[in-house]
Design a protein around this motif. Structure first.
Motif, mmCIF file in Angstrom:
data_model
loop_
_atom_site.group_PDB
_atom_site.id
_atom_site.type_symbol
_atom_site.label_atom_id
_atom_site.label_comp_id
_atom_site.label_asym_id
_atom_site.label_seq_id
_atom_site.Cartn_x
_atom_site.Cartn_y
_atom_site.Cartn_z
ATOM 1 N N ALA A 22 0.831 -1.211 0.000
ATOM 2 C CA ALA A 22 0.000 0.000 0.000
ATOM 3 C C ALA A 22 0.864 1.259 0.000
ATOM 4 O O ALA A 22 0.552 2.243 -0.682
ATOM 5 C CB ALA A 22 -0.924 -0.010 1.219
ATOM 6 N N ARG A 26 0.781 4.106 -2.933
ATOM 7 C CA ARG A 26 0.550 5.539 -2.632
ATOM 8 C C ARG A 26 1.707 6.385 -3.138
ATOM 9 O O ARG A 26 1.491 7.467 -3.702
ATOM 10 C CB ARG A 26 0.421 5.704 -1.123
ATOM 11 C CG ARG A 26 -0.168 7.044 -0.695
ATOM 12 C CD ARG A 26 -1.342 6.788 0.213
ATOM 13 N NE ARG A 26 -1.902 7.919 0.892
ATOM 14 C CZ ARG A 26 -2.382 9.016 0.337
ATOM 15 N NH1 ARG A 26 -2.282 9.231 -0.942
ATOM 16 N NH2 ARG A 26 -2.963 9.950 1.066
ATOM 17 N N PRO A 32 -5.635 6.062 -2.176
ATOM 18 C CA PRO A 32 -6.475 5.120 -1.425
ATOM 19 C C PRO A 32 -7.952 5.474 -1.560
ATOM 20 O O PRO A 32 -8.322 6.650 -1.636
ATOM 21 C CB PRO A 32 -5.984 5.274 0.016
ATOM 22 C CG PRO A 32 -5.305 6.606 0.071
ATOM 23 C CD PRO A 32 -4.745 6.839 -1.291
ATOM 24 N N LEU A 98 -3.377 5.265 4.770
ATOM 25 C CA LEU A 98 -3.616 4.085 3.934
ATOM 26 C C LEU A 98 -5.073 3.624 3.963
ATOM 27 O O LEU A 98 -5.483 2.823 3.137
ATOM 28 C CB LEU A 98 -2.688 2.951 4.357
ATOM 29 C CG LEU A 98 -1.193 3.264 4.226
ATOM 30 C CD1 LEU A 98 -0.354 2.081 4.666
ATOM 31 C CD2 LEU A 98 -0.836 3.685 2.796
#
Length: 372
Positions: A22, A26, A32, A98
């Motif tokens: 994640a 990003r 997200p 996240l």
């Protein structure tokens, strides 16, 4: 179909591998809740660490590697690792925004329309162009089957249910398993238990000297070769051996780590070997070298990858595993397995998360695909 939510990438699992993936999504421009979503079935942050037994303090953890972009500093080695790492993961998720969704159970991943994958969950269905599977192994403890197992009148439990050594006070305990968990359990339980017996299928291998980078690469290469051939992965520890540290040396000297071969059957009141077993009688406990009475059998027999939700995609090879090149499932390039096989370590999960995102960008972005 109107209830299906669309994203570019679904990440399943928010342990080390999932959070690393994640982070790299990003960092490379994926947003997200718009471009990607992270789904985690646990009640809170911490991955499998949140379920570790209290006596596994942070100082006993072997090789915990920091997540990308944020070091784990000033951790008290005397605190339970479950507390230390859960707090660290929680801070990490918030720092990098996240937006992990939990608790969400992923029930199945199957073929959708237009080349997309359908991810069916307890919180609805997601449509994605790629999937990062980071579900680890904690949810699939391995229980070997043994004749007579169902007749045992005592307690049987797995490492995943280990409550700490005090729960075994005054009891006769058989610990099965030659890995790090088995030896840790024995060393903790021995001062409390009436007796302990250590049983393994193969003689344990103890590793002398430092485990340097070259040795680490060689061990990972052996695990990686299995997944390339579509065989079920083995743990890195299974090919590196157990580190011969001061605690292990003391356990060997005290007789706590006196390994016995695997028993042939379980009886209502213990375990039993066939005649001619090389067991040594110890204070009468072994009943002439053929039997050990037990109140508890603790199975420290490891875990298997939690990939049952991927079954509709038919990724498994005849050898029983999922064939993987890097992190990509050979049978379906949209699916990446992070924290599987050679990347099933904290440092390996970090690297695999970065590699998976790089490959997914090539898959999803035409210009990057052409450049590759």
């Amino acid at each position: 179909m109107n209830d299906i939510r669309e994203v570019e990438v679904v990440v399943v699992g928010a342990g080390q591998a999932g959070l690393s993936s994640a982070y790299h999504l990003r960092r490379t421009g994926f947003e997200p809740d718009h471009d990607f979503v992270v789904l985690d079935h646990s009640p809170g942050p911490g991955g499998a660490w949140q379920f570790r037994w209290p006596s596994l303090t942070y100082g006993k953890v072997h090789g915990m590697h920091a997540l990308p972009g944020m070091e784990l500093t000033d951790a008290d080695p005397a605190r339970p690792s479950s507390e230390v790492i859960t707090a660290y993961f929680d801070r990490y998720e918030r720092t990098f925004d996240l937006r992990v969704r939990r608790p969400v159970d992923v029930r199945a991943v199957r073929e959708g329309t237009g080349g997309r994958l359908l991810v069916e969950t307890s919180d609805g269905t997601w449509s994605a162009r790629a999937l990062i599977n980071a579900t680890g192994t904690w949810d699939r403890p391995f229980w070997p089957r043994c004749p007579g197992q169902e007749t045992f009148l005592g307690r049987q439990l797995h490492t995943a249910q280990y409550p700490g050594p005090e729960a075994f006070a005054g009891q006769r305990v058989v610990v099965v398993g030659g890995g790090a968990s088995g030896t840790q359990h024995l060393l903790e339980i021995a001062p409390y238990a009436a007796s302990t017996t250590w049983v393994t299928r193969r003689p344990p291998v103890f590793r002398e000297g430092p485990f340097d980078e070259e040795a680490g690469r060689a061990a990972v290469a052996l695990v990686e070769e299995r997944v390339r051939r579509g065989l079920p992965p083995r743990s890195v520890v299974s090919v590196t051996g157990l580190p011969l540290n001061d605690a292990i040396r003391q356990g060997l000297a005290d007789g706590v780590l006196d390994r016995q071969p695997m028993f042939d059957r379980i009886t209502p009141d213990g375990v039993e070997w066939e005649g001619g077993s090389p067991l040594r009688e110890r204070s009468g406990e072994l009943g002439g070298g053929r039997r050990v009475a037990a109140d508890v059998i603790l199975w420290a027999t490891g875990f298997r990858p939690a990939v049952g939700h991927l079954a509709p995609l038919r990724l498994r090879e005849p050898g029983g595993g999922i064939r993987v090149e890097g992190t990509r499932a050979v049978a379906d390039p949209r699916v990446h397995l992070v924290g599987y096989g050679p990347s099933a370590s904290t440092v390996g999960a970090n690297r695999a998360g970065r590699a998976a995102v790089r490959d997914i960008r090539r898959l999803l972005t035409p210009e990057e695909r052409a450049a590759a």
